[in-house]
Write an enzyme that holds these catalytic residues in place. Structure first.
Site, PDB file in Angstrom:
ATOM      1  N   SER A 144     -25.354  40.880  -8.643  1.00  0.00           N
ATOM      2  CA  SER A 144     -26.532  39.722  -8.841  1.00  0.00           C
ATOM      3  C   SER A 144     -25.569  38.763  -9.983  1.00  0.00           C
ATOM      4  O   SER A 144     -24.796  38.959 -10.316  1.00  0.00           O
ATOM      5  CB  SER A 144     -27.138  40.504 -10.168  1.00  0.00           C
ATOM      6  OG  SER A 144     -28.018  40.343 -10.851  1.00  0.00           O
ATOM      7  N   TYR A 157     -27.852  46.398 -17.625  1.00  0.00           N
ATOM      8  CA  TYR A 157     -26.963  45.824 -16.433  1.00  0.00           C
ATOM      9  C   TYR A 157     -26.005  44.276 -15.872  1.00  0.00           C
ATOM     10  O   TYR A 157     -24.895  45.017 -14.885  1.00  0.00           O
ATOM     11  CB  TYR A 157     -28.268  44.897 -15.127  1.00  0.00           C
ATOM     12  CG  TYR A 157     -27.738  45.270 -13.808  1.00  0.00           C
ATOM     13  CD1 TYR A 157     -28.254  46.376 -13.274  1.00  0.00           C
ATOM     14  CD2 TYR A 157     -28.700  44.037 -13.170  1.00  0.00           C
ATOM     15  CE1 TYR A 157     -27.938  45.837 -12.120  1.00  0.00           C
ATOM     16  CE2 TYR A 157     -28.405  44.042 -11.800  1.00  0.00           C
ATOM     17  CZ  TYR A 157     -28.295  45.455 -10.933  1.00  0.00           C
ATOM     18  OH  TYR A 157     -28.434  45.239 -10.123  1.00  0.00           O
TER      19      TYR A 157
END
Length: 235
Positions: A144, A157
């Site tokens: 990501s 995250y």
């Protein structure tokens, strides 16, 4: 005509839905025998049926990657049936709760790190022997943008994905000169997945690309190959 991945073995984690499912289906269409892993057997069976309906072949392996010895058992079972692993797609991940760094729940962060980092290290270690036996193995990890570009409330995250990128990159650096293994890090960008819907509940799903677009690119990498340390973002 012979399909480009005929006689190759691929393993896709998180293959029950989203990018993982789409990638597994696309790999099957390209001729690979695909091993599908995720926690939910029913969802894996649906993906398997889709692959079979298109003339492909697949095997499901329902398991929780965070459970003790589950990865070792999976590697043993696959190694007893096949000699080499040609494609490993490290897709499984968990988002956790989006929160300011001081508000991060340590127990939840540990769970995120267990799946997003520790389980990935275990997968690489368990399948390293089979990857080395393949003439040109590809290990493709999904990441990501928050792994490299810090964003408010995405600290947990993002930290897990930054660690995963470092882990996979180091493995690629260790193996590129002594084996046929090549590693790639792919940032799928905004994609229509359950994780995306959870992170952006007000977003219209039709405003972002479907997972099949990402799957197409992953399979293209698996077919054509890439240089050591390959990295790309899919717009």
């Amino acid at each position: 005509m012979t399909k480009p991945l005929a006689n190759q073995l691929a393993l896709v984690t998180g293959a029950s839905r989203g990018i993982g499912a789409a990638t597994a289906i696309a790999l099957g269409a390209a001729g690979a025998h695909v091993v599908l892993t995720a926690r939910t057997a029913r969802d894996l069976e649906a993906v398997e049926e889709t692959i079979f309906a298109a003339g492909g072949s697949a095997t499901i392996a329902p398991l929780d990657l965070t459970q003790s010895d589950s990865i070792a058992r999976l590697a043993t079972a696959i190694g007893e049936r096949w000699q080499a692993l040609d494609v490993l797609v490290l897709n499984a991940a968990t988002l956790g709760s989006l929160a300011a760094v001081p508000a991060i729940d340590p127990k939840e962060l540990a769970q995120v790190l267990t799946l997003n980092v520790s389980a990935q290290a275990s997968l690489i270690a368990a399948f390293d022997p089979m990857l080395r036996r393949a003439p040109a193995a590809k290990v493709i990890g999904l990441t990501s943008s928050v792994a490299r570009n810090a964003r408010a409330y995405w600290g947990g995250y993002g930290a897990s994905k930054a660690a995963f990128e470092t882990l996979l990159g180091a493995y690629g650096d260790e193996t590129s000169e002594i084996s046929g293994i090549r590693t790639a890090i792919v940032d799928p960008g905004a994609t229509r997945t359950a994780m995306r819907a959870r992170a952006y509940p007000g977003e219209s799903p039709d405003s972002v690309k479907p997972p099949e677009v990402v799957a197409e690119r992953i399979v293209a990498l698996a077919i054509a190959g890439f240089q050591p340390g390959h990295r790309e973002r899919i717009g």
